[in-house]
Design a protein around this motif. Structure first.
Motif, PDB file in Angstrom:
ATOM      1  N   GLN A 309       0.831  -1.196   0.000  1.00  0.00           N
ATOM      2  CA  GLN A 309       0.000   0.000   0.000  1.00  0.00           C
ATOM      3  C   GLN A 309       0.872   1.254   0.000  1.00  0.00           C
ATOM      4  O   GLN A 309       2.012   1.236   0.458  1.00  0.00           O
ATOM      5  CB  GLN A 309      -0.897   0.027   1.253  1.00  0.00           C
ATOM      6  N   ASP A 310       0.315   2.334  -0.474  1.00  0.00           N
ATOM      7  CA  ASP A 310       1.010   3.611  -0.451  1.00  0.00           C
ATOM      8  C   ASP A 310       1.304   4.003   0.995  1.00  0.00           C
ATOM      9  O   ASP A 310       0.399   4.045   1.828  1.00  0.00           O
ATOM     10  CB  ASP A 310       0.138   4.687  -1.116  1.00  0.00           C
ATOM     11  N   GLY A 311       2.552   4.244   1.300  1.00  0.00           N
ATOM     12  CA  GLY A 311       2.938   4.604   2.657  1.00  0.00           C
ATOM     13  C   GLY A 311       3.194   3.417   3.562  1.00  0.00           C
ATOM     14  O   GLY A 311       3.579   3.593   4.721  1.00  0.00           O
ATOM     15  N   SER A 315      -4.680  -0.864   4.367  1.00  0.00           N
ATOM     16  CA  SER A 315      -5.738  -0.120   3.692  1.00  0.00           C
ATOM     17  C   SER A 315      -6.929   0.095   4.616  1.00  0.00           C
ATOM     18  O   SER A 315      -7.140  -0.655   5.581  1.00  0.00           O
ATOM     19  CB  SER A 315      -6.200  -0.872   2.444  1.00  0.00           C
TER      20      SER A 315
END
Length: 389
Positions: A309-311, A315
Motif C-alpha cells: 500500500q502507499d505509505g 488499507s
C-alpha cells in the motif's frame, strides 16, 4: 500464498509468549484489582527486550521489523490482558507511529528513543465533549505566537491520560472549516496549562487510565508540530495500523478466552466425565475456534498487504474489515467462554468475566463497529458518504 509464519516470526512470537505468560500474569491480576498502570520498572523491561520497538526504525532504538511482527507480539500480550498490552499497542500501532510518519527528524529523534526504551509513552488526544465520531467538529484550537503555538481546549476519552508523558493532540490550526483547519501537535504533560480530570470509572479497561484533558494557553514549540492545518487526511491515513492494533487487542482477549475454556472443559467433570465430552460444549468450542481463526487471518492479511500500500500502512478496507469482525467476535467468544465455565466464568477470581467486560470496549474505541461498516461500504462503492446531509 503461504499462511505459515517464518521461523524468525515464530521465534519472536514465542519470545513474546514466554515473557507474557511467565512475567505478566500476576501483574495483570494486580492491575485489574488496583486499577494501576504498568509500573515504570516493567516498562523498562518491555523496552530492554525490544517489545516497544518491533516495527520502529533501528536508528531510534527499534527492531526495524514489519507490522505483522508487531501484531504477533501485541497478540501475546493481549492474551494475558489488554492492560499489560496497552503500552505495546501505543508504541507499535498507536500515536508513536503518527510521530514517526509525520514528525520532523528532530522530533522523532527526541521522542521515539524514549518510547522504545520504555522511558515514556505517547497517547493520542482526539475526542471532545461535542466531537467523537464526528471528529471534524472539534473546537480545540492553537494559534501561532512567535515560535510557539498557544493551545486551548478540552479533550475527552483520552486513554492513558495523566499517565502518558506525551500527547498527539488533534487541534484546529487555522480558521478553515471542517477538516481543512485540523492538524496535530505533540504536547508534554509537564507543560504549564495542561491539566487532567478525574479517572473515569468504566465497565472494563481497568489498568488503562482514561481522563479528560484541559489545555489553557499551553505554549507548544513550533518544532512540536506533527501535522499542519489541512493534514487531517494524513492523520486518518495512519489509522489503518491503529485499527489492526485495536483488532489484535480484541483477538488477544478472544484467543485467551478460548485457551482458558479449552483447558477448563477438559478438567471439569460432570456425571463422571469431563464436560468436553458433551456435544453442547464441543459445539461452543468449535464456534469459538472458528471465530478466533477468522479474526486472526483478517488481521494478518491487512498487516501483510500493508507493504503493497502507499505509505506502507494497511488499507482502510482491510483494516476496517479486520477491526469490525474482531470487535464483534470477541464479545461472542468471551461470552461463550464464560458460559462453558459456569459459575467459575462469572467469578472475578478466574478472569473470564474480565475478558467479557474488556471485550466490549474495542468496538467503541478507535471508531465504532458501525463506523467501520461505513468505511467498508465506502471502499466497496468507491466514494465517501456525506453523513451530514
Amino acid at each position: 500464498m503461504d499462511f505459515r509464519l517464518s521461523e524468525d516470526q515464530r521465534e519472536l512470537q514465542e519470545a513474546a509468549r514466554r515473557f507474557a505468560q511467565g512475567e505478566l500474569v500476576d501483574l495483570a491480576r494486580e492491575m485489574e484489582e488496583k486499577d494501576i498502570q504498568v509500573p515504570a520498572e516493567m516498562m523498562r523491561r518491555y523496552g530492554e527486550l525490544g517489545f516497544l520497538g518491533v516495527n520502529l526504525p533501528e536508528r531510534y532504538g527499534g527492531l526495524g521489523l514489519g507490522h505483522l511482527e508487531a501484531l504477533l507480539v501485541l497478540e501475546q500480550f493481549a492474551i494475558v490482558s489488554n492492560a499489560v498490552a496497552f503500552p505495546v499497542f501505543e508504541a507499535l500501532v498507536g500515536p508513536v507511529r503518527t510521530v514517526e510518519r509525520f514528525g520532523s527528524d528532530a522530533l522523532k529523534a527526541a521522542i521515539i528513543p524514549q518510547v522504545t526504551a520504555g522511558e515514556a509513552t505517547v497517547a493520542v488526544s482526539m475526542s471532545e465533549p461535542e466531537a467523537g465520531t464526528a471528529l471534524t467538529d472539534l473546537t480545540t484550537h492553537a494559534a501561532l505566537d512567535g515560535d510557539h503555538f498557544v493551545l486551548n481546549g478540552s479533550k475527552r476519552w483520552t486513554s492513558g491520560a495523566g499517565h502518558a508523558r506525551y500527547y498527539v493532540v488533534y487541534t484546529r490550526l487555522s480558521d478553515a472549516p471542517g477538516a481543512k483547519g485540523i492538524g496535530a501537535l505533540l504536547v508534554d504533560r509537564e507543560w504549564e496549562g495542561v491539566s487532567f480530570g478525574k479517572r473515569e470509572e468504566l465497565m472494563g479497561f481497568r489498568g488503562i487510565a482514561t481522563r479528560d484533558i484541559t489545555f489553557e494557553d499551553v505554549r507548544v514549540p513550533k518544532d512540536n508540530l506533527v501535522v499542519g492545518a489541512g493534514g487531517f487526511g494524513k492523520l486518518m491515513s495512519a489509522f489503518g495500523l491503529e485499527r489492526c492494533g485495536n483488532a489484535t487487542q480484541s483477538l488477544g482477549l478472544a484467543a485467551g478466552a478460548l485457551e482458558q475454556a479449552k483447558a477448563y472443559v477438559q478438567e471439569r467433570k460432570a456425571f463422571g466425565k469431563p464436560i468436553v465430552d458433551f456435544q453442547a460444549v464441543q459445539l461452543r468450542l468449535a464456534e469459538m475456534a472458528m471465530q478466533v481463526e477468522a479474526a486472526r487471518l483478517l488481521i494478518y492479511r491487512a498487516a501483510a498487504n500493508a507493504a503493497h500500500q502507499d505509505g506502507g500502512l494497511p488499507s482502510v478496507y482491510e483494516s476496517s474489515v479486520a477491526k469490525c469482525f474482531a470487535n464483534e467476535i470477541v464479545r461472542s467468544v468471551t461470552a461463550n467462554g464464560l458460559q462453558v465455565m459456569g459459575g467459575y466464568g462469572y467469578h472475578k477470581d478466574y478472569g473470564m468475566e474480565q475478558r467479557v467486560r474488556d471485550g466490549f470496549a474495542w468496538g467503541i474505541a478507535g471508531g465504532t463497529t458501525d463506523v467501520q461498516r461505513i468505511n467498508i461500504a465506502a471502499a466497496l462503492i468507491g466514494r465517501r458518504f456525506d453523513q451530514r446531509s
